[in-house]
Design a protein around this motif. Structure first.
Motif, PDB file in Angstrom:
ATOM      1  N   TYR A 240       5.311   3.726   2.000  1.00  0.00           N
ATOM      2  CA  TYR A 240       4.832   2.412   1.550  1.00  0.00           C
ATOM      3  C   TYR A 240       4.812   1.448   2.724  1.00  0.00           C
ATOM      4  O   TYR A 240       5.713   1.457   3.569  1.00  0.00           O
ATOM      5  CB  TYR A 240       5.726   1.863   0.436  1.00  0.00           C
TER       6      TYR A 240
ATOM      7  N   SER B 131       4.386   8.832   9.660  1.00  0.00           N
ATOM      8  CA  SER B 131       4.149  10.243   9.391  1.00  0.00           C
ATOM      9  C   SER B 131       4.385  11.042  10.661  1.00  0.00           C
ATOM     10  O   SER B 131       3.782  10.771  11.691  1.00  0.00           O
ATOM     11  CB  SER B 131       2.711  10.463   8.903  1.00  0.00           C
TER      12      SER B 131
ATOM     13  N   TYR C 268      -5.027  12.911   3.947  1.00  0.00           N
ATOM     14  CA  TYR C 268      -4.397  11.629   3.656  1.00  0.00           C
ATOM     15  C   TYR C 268      -5.094  10.959   2.467  1.00  0.00           C
ATOM     16  O   TYR C 268      -6.300  11.109   2.268  1.00  0.00           O
ATOM     17  CB  TYR C 268      -4.454  10.700   4.874  1.00  0.00           C
ATOM     18  N   SER C 269      -4.289  10.218   1.728  1.00  0.00           N
ATOM     19  CA  SER C 269      -4.813   9.441   0.610  1.00  0.00           C
ATOM     20  C   SER C 269      -3.988   8.168   0.503  1.00  0.00           C
ATOM     21  O   SER C 269      -2.757   8.206   0.583  1.00  0.00           O
ATOM     22  CB  SER C 269      -4.719  10.242  -0.698  1.00  0.00           C
ATOM     23  N   SER C 270      -4.673   7.039   0.350  1.00  0.00           N
ATOM     24  CA  SER C 270      -3.960   5.763   0.262  1.00  0.00           C
ATOM     25  C   SER C 270      -4.515   4.943  -0.895  1.00  0.00           C
ATOM     26  O   SER C 270      -5.660   5.119  -1.321  1.00  0.00           O
ATOM     27  CB  SER C 270      -4.084   4.973   1.567  1.00  0.00           C
TER      28      SER C 270
ATOM     29  N   GLU D  97       0.836  -1.199   0.000  1.00  0.00           N
ATOM     30  CA  GLU D  97       0.000   0.000   0.000  1.00  0.00           C
ATOM     31  C   GLU D  97       0.874   1.253   0.000  1.00  0.00           C
ATOM     32  O   GLU D  97       1.948   1.274   0.618  1.00  0.00           O
ATOM     33  CB  GLU D  97      -0.929   0.034   1.215  1.00  0.00           C
ATOM     34  N   GLN D  98       0.377   2.281  -0.682  1.00  0.00           N
ATOM     35  CA  GLN D  98       1.027   3.601  -0.672  1.00  0.00           C
ATOM     36  C   GLN D  98       0.142   4.577   0.084  1.00  0.00           C
ATOM     37  O   GLN D  98      -1.077   4.608  -0.116  1.00  0.00           O
ATOM     38  CB  GLN D  98       1.251   4.117  -2.089  1.00  0.00           C
ATOM     39  N   CYS D  99       0.754   5.391   0.943  1.00  0.00           N
ATOM     40  CA  CYS D  99       0.019   6.416   1.683  1.00  0.00           C
ATOM     41  C   CYS D  99       0.650   7.770   1.412  1.00  0.00           C
ATOM     42  O   CYS D  99       1.865   7.940   1.595  1.00  0.00           O
ATOM     43  CB  CYS D  99       0.031   6.112   3.175  1.00  0.00           C
ATOM     44  N   GLN D 100      -0.155   8.725   0.961  1.00  0.00           N
ATOM     45  CA  GLN D 100       0.282  10.103   0.753  1.00  0.00           C
ATOM     46  C   GLN D 100      -0.303  10.968   1.861  1.00  0.00           C
ATOM     47  O   GLN D 100      -1.507  10.919   2.113  1.00  0.00           O
ATOM     48  CB  GLN D 100      -0.162  10.624  -0.613  1.00  0.00           C
ATOM     49  N   SER D 101       0.549  11.758   2.506  1.00  0.00           N
ATOM     50  CA  SER D 101       0.128  12.631   3.606  1.00  0.00           C
ATOM     51  C   SER D 101       0.499  14.066   3.254  1.00  0.00           C
ATOM     52  O   SER D 101       1.597  14.324   2.758  1.00  0.00           O
ATOM     53  CB  SER D 101       0.806  12.222   4.916  1.00  0.00           C
TER      54      SER D 101
END
Length: 462
Positions: free
Chosen positions: A283, A343, A238-240, A225-229
């Motif tokens: 990730y 994060s 946040y977006s995953s 999984e990818q997580c954007q903060s």
């Protein structure tokens, strides 16, 4: 018909992937063509690196917007400069030396060379996400009195040079679950992956020990999984997304198995970003059992996606992969400590501990009295072209066939070699550099972190 027929910029690639890194020199040229004599207020090119985030939210029938930015550097070179504006640059702008030409430009095609050296610093990789981006831009601007500015820009792809020694150690974890609904018994999982840092397209080697003492057959699964903060003005977004999910072998009820799996990472992954104050790209690799009608016992490993061809320290070999051992041995259900990752709050700056270590970690320098390794041994020449790579030819200085009818061929602006990069962009000294004539035992001071670009934080919306 417009007086300005052409304003464009081009730059020379330094490798086949057309990427740049810390300390690289960007050479290029600006082409400026006019149909008649014009007076120019200023003509300049700048190279900048910055991160920006922005998003909107709706709460209680009201819309709120949040934004933040962070500048890493801004370099500027003038070809034509208004004398009245000298010394009035914005704070933080680094002016590079170069030939200054007359503000009266004759008709025809003119070519102005430029050269920038990218500073050394802890800058994040180029990135475009759902609520923000990190971009490195070349932009030329033409300023004339009572006329709209003319611009042309090109984005360059920046890939940081990192030290990945501490990212090469294996990671292990374990978990267990007591079945309650529609299933009885227990299940235990223990997993090990070969390291923490991977390049795009590389293989993750996974070894998993499963003790299925439940009344059901359970399936082993893997997920990345990818997580954007994003952080701005005291708020976060946040977006995953799931990069891949793979179903492994079924583990029969009442059995113990060790499963070894090789999983290939996609070649188009974004690089990890953990050294930006206003955004992060992280990730997580998960190993878990699919338990029907109940929560799944899972083990989560942080994974760092590194640039391709990452250089590691001399003498630091990647450790061989050794799966975590005997499921029946003591301590099988006790997971070892996980590396620090995650994060950070929006007020913090810099990578998580142990993610991007300094250029000289302790394993590299067991003897503090010894001289440090040379810069050349750590990092080869970044501007050396790959075998078989032919950079594009420089644009011609002047083409008489392009001159307008009725005008004599204009002279080409006198050009002098652009000064070498260290004269106009000293920047911090590269790690490991030892000046000539230094005394025995000389050890350079560690590089300092660049000051983040100040951002204005408006009042929070309650």
């Amino acid at each position: 018909m417009s007086t300005v027929k052409q304003l464009s910029l081009t730059y020379d690639a330094v490798n086949n992937s057309n990427t740049f890194t810390n300390g690289d020199v960007i050479n290029g040229r600006v082409v400026f063509e006019v149909t008649k004599e014009v007076t120019i207020t200023s003509l300049y090119i700048k190279c900048k690196g910055e991160a920006k985030v922005s998003w909107s939210e709706r709460r209680n029938d009201k819309s709120y917007s949040y934004s933040a930015s962070e500048r890493y550097f801004k370099l500027k070179q003038y070809f034509i400069q208004d004398p009245s504006k000298k010394g009035k640059e914005d704070p933080g702008v680094i002016l590079t030396s170069g030939e200054i030409y007359s503000n009266v430009v004759k008709p025809g095609r003119h070519v102005y060379p430029f050269s920038f050296q990218l500073p050394h610093g802890n800058f994040p990789a180029s990135f475009v996400g759902c609520h923000g981006s990190v971009k490195y831009i070349l932009e030329v601007t033409l300023d004339r009195s009572w006329k709209m500015d003319r611009t042309d820009k090109k984005e360059i792809i920046f890939v940081p040079r990192l030290s990945g020694v501490h990212l090469m150690n294996p990671q292990s974890g374990s978990t267990d679950k007591k079945m309650k609904l529609f299933t009885s018994g227990n299940a235990s999982v223990k997993a090990t992956i070969d390291k923490m840092g991977y390049m795009k397209g590389e293989i993750i080697k996974v070894s998993t020990d499963v003790d299925n003492s439940s009344s059901r057959d359970l399936k082993l699964k893997y997920c990345l999984e990818q997580c954007q903060s994003f952080f701005a003005q005291g708020h976060s977004k946040y977006s995953s997304c799931t990069i891949f999910k793979i179903v492994g072998d079924s583990i029969p009820s009442g059995s113990k198995q060790r499963v070894s799996t090789d999983l290939t990472l996609p070649p188009n992954l974004e690089l990890s970003i953990t050294n930006c104050r206003i955004m992060k790209v992280e990730y997580m690799f998960k190993v878990y059992l699919d338990v029907p009608y109940a929560s799944d016992p899972e083990i989560v490993f942080p994974v760092i996606i590194l640039p391709a061809g990452q250089i590691f320290a001399p003498g630091q070999n990647q450790p061989s992969f050794q799966p975590y051992g005997n499921p029946g041995g003591p301590g099988w259900n006790q997971p070892p400590p996980q590396p620090a990752f995650g994060s950070g709050p929006p007020g913090t700056f810099g990578p998580a501990p142990g993610v991007y270590p300094g250029p000289f970690p302790s394993p590299m320098c067991p003897n503090p009295d010894a001289l440090p390794p040379s810069y050349a041994s750590l990092y080869p020449n970044p501007n050396s072209t790959a075998p078989g790579f032919n950079p594009p030819p420089s644009a011609p200085l002047f083409n008489p066939q392009d001159a307008p009818m009725g005008y004599p061929n204009p002279p080409v602006p006198q050009q002098h070699p652009v000064p070498s990069a260290p004269q106009f962009c000293p920047g911090p000294v590269a790690p490991g550099y030892v000046p000539e004539g230094a005394p025995t035992g000389y050890w350079p001071n560690p590089p300092t972190q660049p000051e983040p670009y100040p951002t204005k934080s408006p009042e929070k919306h309650e």
